[in-house]
Scaffold this motif. Sequence first.
Motif, short mmCIF file in Angstrom:
data_model
loop_
_atom_site.label_atom_id
_atom_site.label_comp_id
_atom_site.label_asym_id
_atom_site.label_seq_id
_atom_site.Cartn_x
_atom_site.Cartn_y
_atom_site.Cartn_z
N TRP A 128 -0.99 8.94 -10.22
CA TRP A 128 -0.49 9.95 -9.27
C TRP A 128 -0.24 11.27 -10.00
O TRP A 128 -0.60 12.34 -9.51
N LEU A 129 0.38 11.18 -11.18
CA LEU A 129 0.70 12.39 -11.93
C LEU A 129 -0.56 13.13 -12.34
O LEU A 129 -0.63 14.37 -12.23
N ASP A 130 -1.57 12.41 -12.81
CA ASP A 130 -2.83 13.05 -13.19
C ASP A 130 -3.46 13.79 -12.02
O ASP A 130 -4.04 14.86 -12.18
N ASN A 163 15.01 35.89 -1.33
CA ASN A 163 16.46 35.84 -1.43
C ASN A 163 16.93 34.56 -2.13
O ASN A 163 18.11 34.24 -2.13
N ALA A 164 16.00 33.85 -2.74
CA ALA A 164 16.36 32.61 -3.44
C ALA A 164 17.23 32.91 -4.65
O ALA A 164 16.92 33.79 -5.45
N ASP A 165 18.32 32.19 -4.77
CA ASP A 165 19.23 32.35 -5.90
C ASP A 165 19.19 31.18 -6.86
O ASP A 165 19.63 31.30 -8.01
N LEU A 166 18.70 30.03 -6.40
CA LEU A 166 18.72 28.83 -7.22
C LEU A 166 17.48 28.00 -6.94
O LEU A 166 17.09 27.84 -5.79
N ILE A 167 16.85 27.52 -8.01
CA ILE A 167 15.62 26.74 -7.89
C ILE A 167 15.75 25.49 -8.75
O ILE A 167 16.26 25.55 -9.87
N TYR A 168 15.28 24.37 -8.22
CA TYR A 168 15.21 23.16 -9.02
C TYR A 168 13.94 22.41 -8.65
O TYR A 168 13.24 22.79 -7.70
N CYS A 169 13.63 21.35 -9.38
CA CYS A 169 12.35 20.68 -9.19
C CYS A 169 12.48 19.18 -9.45
O CYS A 169 13.51 18.69 -9.91
N ASP A 170 11.40 18.48 -9.15
CA ASP A 170 11.34 17.06 -9.50
C ASP A 170 11.28 16.93 -11.03
O ASP A 170 10.93 17.87 -11.73
N GLU A 171 11.61 15.75 -11.52
CA GLU A 171 11.53 15.51 -12.96
C GLU A 171 11.17 14.05 -13.21
O GLU A 171 11.30 13.19 -12.33
N ASP A 172 10.70 13.80 -14.43
CA ASP A 172 10.43 12.43 -14.83
C ASP A 172 10.79 12.28 -16.30
O ASP A 172 11.35 13.19 -16.92
N LYS A 173 10.47 11.11 -16.86
CA LYS A 173 10.78 10.84 -18.25
C LYS A 173 9.50 10.83 -19.08
O LYS A 173 8.46 10.33 -18.65
N LEU A 174 9.59 11.40 -20.27
CA LEU A 174 8.50 11.36 -21.24
C LEU A 174 8.91 10.37 -22.32
O LEU A 174 9.87 10.61 -23.07
N PHE A 175 8.21 9.24 -22.39
CA PHE A 175 8.59 8.17 -23.31
C PHE A 175 8.00 8.40 -24.70
O PHE A 175 7.10 9.23 -24.90
N ASP A 217 9.44 6.82 -14.55
CA ASP A 217 10.78 6.97 -13.97
C ASP A 217 10.95 8.32 -13.27
O ASP A 217 11.87 9.07 -13.56
N PRO A 218 10.04 8.66 -12.35
CA PRO A 218 10.12 9.97 -11.69
C PRO A 218 11.31 10.06 -10.75
O PRO A 218 11.76 9.08 -10.19
N PHE A 219 11.82 11.27 -10.59
CA PHE A 219 12.93 11.55 -9.68
C PHE A 219 12.44 12.62 -8.72
O PHE A 219 12.39 13.79 -9.05
N PHE A 220 12.03 12.20 -7.52
CA PHE A 220 11.59 13.13 -6.48
C PHE A 220 12.79 13.55 -5.66
O PHE A 220 13.50 12.72 -5.12
N LYS A 221 13.00 14.85 -5.56
CA LYS A 221 14.24 15.37 -4.97
C LYS A 221 13.99 16.01 -3.61
O LYS A 221 12.92 16.55 -3.35
N PRO A 222 15.00 16.00 -2.77
CA PRO A 222 14.88 16.64 -1.46
C PRO A 222 15.21 18.12 -1.53
O PRO A 222 15.61 18.62 -2.59
N LYS A 248 0.82 -1.21 0.00
CA LYS A 248 0.00 0.00 0.00
C LYS A 248 0.85 1.27 0.00
O LYS A 248 0.42 2.31 -0.51
N MET A 249 2.06 1.19 0.58
CA MET A 249 2.88 2.38 0.77
C MET A 249 4.13 2.36 -0.10
O MET A 249 5.10 3.03 0.20
N LYS A 250 4.09 1.59 -1.19
CA LYS A 250 5.23 1.54 -2.10
C LYS A 250 5.47 2.92 -2.70
O LYS A 250 4.53 3.57 -3.17
N PRO A 251 6.70 3.42 -2.70
CA PRO A 251 6.98 4.74 -3.28
C PRO A 251 6.58 4.78 -4.75
O PRO A 251 6.81 3.83 -5.50
N ILE A 252 5.97 5.88 -5.15
CA ILE A 252 5.55 6.03 -6.54
C ILE A 252 6.73 5.86 -7.49
O ILE A 252 6.59 5.35 -8.60
#
Length: 253
Positions: A53-55, A188-200, A207-212, A39-43
């Motif tokens: 989940w993405l939808d 004062n933010a100087d750098l921003i990044y985000c999660d990413e995935d693959k578009l097949f 193949d999502p990459f959830f980042k800390p 039930k709690m398997k990481p996406i």
Amino acid sequence: NSTNRLIFTIEDDNHPSFNSFAVADNEELEKLRILTTSKMKPISIDPSAYPKWLDQHKASSAMLEKQSMVTFKEMPLFSIVVPLFNTPEKLFKEMVESVLKQSYSNWELVLVNASPDNSALVDMVETAKNKDVRIKVIELANNSGISKNTLAGTKEAKGDFICFLDHDDTLEPSALYEYARAINAENNADLIYCDEDKLFANGSYGDPFFKPDLSIDLLRSVNYICHFLAIRKTLFDSLEYGDEQYDGAQDHD
């Protein structure tokens, strides 16, 4: 063999007089472990569940419409720099369309074409440029590698933030809105990044990459920031960027 048991206490804040407990022995614990694991398997490792989940987390058309009407206290200009080299037609058009569909409108798209002999790409670039005044084109005489090609684009960028996008990338339509919102929340933010995935190739995502949040240890181990990186131009201009020895690792550089 020793027997392990878990004791669960059950309380209800709305009904303080109610309380109970339950005891789970080894066999029940194993069943519980199996149940919770499924039930709690990481996406990120459950490809069958990720599309759903993405939808559920995509911005709806109604949300995008509302985002397009928002005026932030600070409305930063984002310069999206894309180095091009013999870019396939499908990938080029999908990349450009994903920028044109942004709900946040204060951006410029800087296309750096390092394949001037590719007439098909030259035509596509010219068509894109004529489609929107926010699209700028830089024609390079030859290919000097992705780092130097990207640097040529950053030198022409006028934005408050430089954003790095590859020619085979696409952006969610709410991406720049979320970046502008983050900048206003942390001015004062100087750098921003985000999660990413693959578009097949079949149009599906995976193949999502959830980042800390920023992790120096992780940064020293892998190129986890990568896409879609945005950096304040005043900071970027103070850096030494564009060394071809980092081609292939230019995002990490």
